[in-house]
Design an enzyme around this catalytic site. Structure first.
Site, PDB file in Angstrom:
ATOM      1  N   ASP A 104       0.839  -1.381  -0.121  1.00 21.59           N
ATOM      2  CA  ASP A 104       0.084   0.177  -0.035  1.00 21.59           C
ATOM      3  C   ASP A 104       0.994   1.154   0.072  1.00 21.59           C
ATOM      4  OD1 ASP A 104      -2.176   1.703   0.103  1.00 21.59           O
ATOM      5  OD2 ASP A 104      -1.901   1.830   2.644  1.00 21.59           O
ATOM      6  N   SER A 105       0.360   2.373  -0.073  1.00 26.05           N
ATOM      7  CA  SER A 105       1.077   3.759  -0.211  1.00 26.05           C
ATOM      8  C   SER A 105       1.354   3.973   1.260  1.00 26.05           C
ATOM      9  CB  SER A 105       0.226   4.794  -0.705  1.00 26.05           C
ATOM     10  OG  SER A 105      -0.859   4.961  -0.168  1.00 26.05           O
ATOM     11  N   CYS A 134      -4.106  -1.230  -2.186  1.00 21.42           N
ATOM     12  CA  CYS A 134      -4.359   0.132  -2.416  1.00 21.42           C
ATOM     13  C   CYS A 134      -5.230   0.568  -3.360  1.00 21.42           C
ATOM     14  CB  CYS A 134      -2.940   0.785  -2.564  1.00 21.42           C
ATOM     15  SG  CYS A 134      -2.951   2.370  -3.047  1.00 21.42           S
ATOM     16  N   GLU A 144      -3.591   8.687   8.990  1.00 19.17           N
ATOM     17  CA  GLU A 144      -2.330   8.214   9.190  1.00 19.17           C
ATOM     18  C   GLU A 144      -1.883   9.095  10.506  1.00 19.17           C
ATOM     19  OE1 GLU A 144       0.581   6.931   7.039  1.00 19.17           O
ATOM     20  OE2 GLU A 144      -0.928   5.991   5.593  1.00 19.17           O
ATOM     21  N   CYS A 147     -10.824   3.124  -0.236  1.00 25.98           N
ATOM     22  CA  CYS A 147      -9.480   3.249   0.196  1.00 25.98           C
ATOM     23  C   CYS A 147      -9.139   2.260   1.315  1.00 25.98           C
ATOM     24  CB  CYS A 147      -9.467   4.800   0.588  1.00 25.98           C
ATOM     25  SG  CYS A 147      -7.698   5.196   1.264  1.00 25.98           S
ATOM     26  N   HIS A 157      -7.556   2.951   3.774  1.00 30.33           N
ATOM     27  CA  HIS A 157      -7.294   3.848   5.154  1.00 30.33           C
ATOM     28  C   HIS A 157      -8.755   3.770   5.733  1.00 30.33           C
ATOM     29  CE1 HIS A 157      -3.288   5.032   3.598  1.00 30.33           C
ATOM     30  NE2 HIS A 157      -2.989   5.496   4.697  1.00 30.33           N
TER      31      HIS A 157
HETATM   32  N1  DGL Z   1      -4.647   3.652   0.827  1.00 36.97           N
HETATM   33  C1  DGL Z   1      -4.694   4.159  -0.556  1.00 36.97           C
HETATM   34  C2  DGL Z   1      -5.883   3.550  -1.267  1.00 36.97           C
HETATM   35  O1  DGL Z   1      -6.513   2.455  -0.790  1.00 36.97           O
HETATM   36  C3  DGL Z   1      -4.914   5.637  -0.512  1.00 36.97           C
HETATM   37  C4  DGL Z   1      -3.992   6.461   0.346  1.00 36.97           C
HETATM   38  C5  DGL Z   1      -2.931   7.497  -0.595  1.00 36.97           C
HETATM   39  O2  DGL Z   1      -3.573   8.384  -1.228  1.00 36.97           O
HETATM   40  O3  DGL Z   1      -1.902   6.925  -0.901  1.00 36.97           O
HETATM   41  O4  DGL Z   1      -6.074   4.233  -2.141  1.00 36.97           O
END
Ligand code: DGL
Length: 269
Positions: free
Chosen positions: A11-12, A74, A153, A185, A187
């Site tokens: 993931d990011s 992600c 975050e 997302c 997150h």
């Molecule tokens: N976790 C990432 C997603 O599912 C998003 C976070 C980011 O913008 O990097 O898209």
């Protein structure tokens, strides 16, 4: 590559740990190598070229760990990079968007589906496309919620600022009377409580991690690469920056204590 090789998950940042949590539940004896690109998060405001370049670097890194399958945990990378990545790599790869779309279609009763995600995911229109491939009989309302990622975050999961942002981003969505809302997302499942409080009990919040892991399991069964060992699973965590913040966060998300995060110079891959 062996049956007991790890599944690579990336993931990011730390959001993809919500997918690791689901893998731990549904595939308890699979080993996992997780990479969070904490130095370069967010991906949601970046271009397709950049997300593709980052994803390729991460996959090159994961391949050095001899992974047997890859989960793009992600939505942004799944939306922008996965179609290009798939033919480039030799192990099975799965993203979170198609499974999330499938779940939304199977759960909606009113045929009004909401999708929230990063700017890039929403702009790509991929959820709407995948949902429409499954049925034309639905209305899809999408909304980018870029500030949810830094709130998560920062660990502001139960906080007045988060409640205010939920109100600001989701008021339109509420007016559309969606009965299913895709948390597009990785997150966002971490602020499920705040979203549920605002949207109400009747709106089903869809975390694509559940269906993704189910499909991952089927895919690995078909490929004959499920781990047959009964030894306890091993979890390795890597990030591109901020090991302390990572471990604090991981302790909140995972049913285990993460005592070590290895920092990787991902630009060198
Ligand atoms: N976790 C990432 C997603 O599912 C998003 C976070 C980011 O913008 O990097 O898209």
């Amino acid at each position: 590559m062996e049956h007991n090789s790890a599944i690579g998950v990336f993931d990011s940042g730390v959001g993809g740990l919500t997918v690791v949590r689901e893998i731990m539940r549904q595939l308890p004896n699979e080993n996992v190598v997780y990479f969070g690109d904490t130095a370069r998060v967010p991906y949601g405001s970046k271009s397709k070229q950049t997300v593709l370049k980052y994803s390729r670097q991460i996959i090159r890194f994961l391949m050095t760990k001899n992974v047997k399958a890859i989960v793009v945990a992600c939505n942004t990378a799944s939306a922008l990079a996965l179609p290009e990545l798939r033919p480039e790599i030799s192990v099975p790869i799965i993203g979170v968007v198609r499974p999330g779309a499938k779940m939304a279609v199977s759960l909606t009763e009113t045929k009004n589906i909401g999708v929230i995600g990063t700017e890039a995911t929403v702009k790509s229109g991929i959820y709407t496309r995948y949902i429409r491939e499954l049925t034309k009989e639905v209305t899809v309302v999408s909304k980018a919620c870029p500030l949810f990622v830094p709130l998560v975050e920062e660990g502001l999961l139960e906080d007045r600022i988060t409640d205010d942002m939920v109100d600001r981003y989701l008021s339109e969505m509420k007016a559309y009377n969606v009965d299913s809302l895709v948390l597009g997302c990785t997150h966002y499942p971490l602020i499920t409580n705040a979203i549920k409080r605002y949207m109400g009990e009747n709106v089903k919040l869809i975390n694509p991690a559940y269906e993704t892991t189910k499909e991952l399991k089927n895919m690995m069964r078909e490929e004959g690469i499920l781990n047959q060992d009964s030894a306890p699973a091993v979890y390795e965590f890597y990030a591109s920056d901020g090991a302390d913040k990572f471990t604090t966060f991981a302790d909140r998300v995972l049913p285990m204590h993460v005592d070590k995060v290895n920092i990787v110079d991902i630009e060198s891959y």
